[in-house]
Write an enzyme that holds these catalytic residues in place. Structure first.
Site, PDB file in Angstrom:
ATOM      1  N   CYS A   6     -82.004  61.133 -34.170  1.00 16.70           N
ATOM      2  CA  CYS A   6     -82.656  60.942 -32.909  1.00 16.70           C
ATOM      3  C   CYS A   6     -81.957  59.890 -32.237  1.00 16.70           C
ATOM      4  O   CYS A   6     -81.428  59.970 -30.940  1.00 16.70           O
ATOM      5  CB  CYS A   6     -84.214  60.546 -32.936  1.00 16.70           C
ATOM      6  SG  CYS A   6     -85.350  62.134 -33.071  1.00 16.70           S
ATOM      7  N   HIS A  45     -86.878  66.938 -32.093  1.00 15.50           N
ATOM      8  CA  HIS A  45     -87.156  66.434 -33.569  1.00 15.50           C
ATOM      9  C   HIS A  45     -88.146  67.338 -34.147  1.00 15.50           C
ATOM     10  O   HIS A  45     -89.203  67.210 -34.094  1.00 15.50           O
ATOM     11  CB  HIS A  45     -88.000  65.031 -33.671  1.00 15.50           C
ATOM     12  CG  HIS A  45     -88.008  64.569 -35.146  1.00 15.50           C
ATOM     13  ND1 HIS A  45     -87.057  63.717 -35.641  1.00 15.50           N
ATOM     14  CD2 HIS A  45     -89.033  64.662 -35.849  1.00 15.50           C
ATOM     15  CE1 HIS A  45     -87.336  63.507 -36.863  1.00 15.50           C
ATOM     16  NE2 HIS A  45     -88.573  64.101 -36.827  1.00 15.50           N
ATOM     17  N   ASN A  85     -80.577  71.836 -46.073  1.00 10.75           N
ATOM     18  CA  ASN A  85     -81.361  71.444 -47.186  1.00 10.75           C
ATOM     19  C   ASN A  85     -82.656  71.247 -46.351  1.00 10.75           C
ATOM     20  O   ASN A  85     -83.015  70.324 -45.227  1.00 10.75           O
ATOM     21  CB  ASN A  85     -80.776  69.984 -47.708  1.00 10.75           C
ATOM     22  CG  ASN A  85     -79.625  70.114 -48.322  1.00 10.75           C
ATOM     23  OD1 ASN A  85     -79.538  71.369 -48.991  1.00 10.75           O
ATOM     24  ND2 ASN A  85     -78.669  69.655 -47.978  1.00 10.75           N
ATOM     25  N   HIS A  98     -81.369  70.159 -39.524  1.00  8.72           N
ATOM     26  CA  HIS A  98     -79.716  70.092 -39.130  1.00  8.72           C
ATOM     27  C   HIS A  98     -79.177  71.323 -40.163  1.00  8.72           C
ATOM     28  O   HIS A  98     -79.499  71.516 -41.187  1.00  8.72           O
ATOM     29  CB  HIS A  98     -79.160  68.746 -39.360  1.00  8.72           C
ATOM     30  CG  HIS A  98     -79.421  68.138 -40.408  1.00  8.72           C
ATOM     31  ND1 HIS A  98     -80.521  67.292 -40.908  1.00  8.72           N
ATOM     32  CD2 HIS A  98     -78.565  68.370 -41.933  1.00  8.72           C
ATOM     33  CE1 HIS A  98     -80.277  67.030 -42.314  1.00  8.72           C
ATOM     34  NE2 HIS A  98     -79.202  67.357 -42.675  1.00  8.72           N
TER      35      HIS A  98
END
Ligand code: 5GP
Ligand code: ZN
Length: 112
Positions: A6, A45, A85, A98
């Protein structure tokens, strides 16, 4: 929020940016595992893949629609690996979802 990605998204932490639009950002990993290693990150987020649902899956679709162009921009003409992951057992170290895009050389069959 105390989230490193962020902070990269809002410019508090610098990054080597490959691409940005209103929904996502892509930047080179600070600790590359191969010649080319960048991360594609939604600006929203979302902690991890386990929290993808019908309210946020559009942004994930947007990421995957853009990956071919981003890979091309990064010079990945001969293939690449996409890694996500999710959670502790997968050793996710940044809890903001991500996708790692890794390539630029022949990769080992398995990469951590
Ligand atoms: P994970 O282990 O959560 O799948 O991946 C997190 C990735 O973020 C790691 O590959 C790590 O090198 C990268 N990373 C962590 N902090 C930073 C940072 O401040 N800048 C950049 N560019 N990458 C980061
Ligand atoms: Zn975040």
């Amino acid at each position: 929020m105390d989230c490193i990605f962020c902070k990269i998204i809002n410019g508090e932490i610098p990054s080597n940016k490959l691409y940005e639009d209103e929904k996502i950002i892509a930047f080179h990993d600070i600790n590359p595992e191969a010649k080319v290693h960048f991360l594609v990150v939604p600006k929203e987020h979302i902690c991890c893949a386990d929290k993808i649902d019908s309210t946020n899956s559009q942004i994930i679709a947007h990421i995957f629609e853009l990956i071919p162009a981003l890979a091309k921009k990064a010079g990945l003409e001969n293939g690449y690996r996409i890694i996500n992951n999710c959670g502790e057992d997968a050793c996710q170290s940044v809890p903001h979802i991500h996708f790692h895009i890794i390539g630029g050389e022949k990769l080992p069959e398995h990469i951590k």
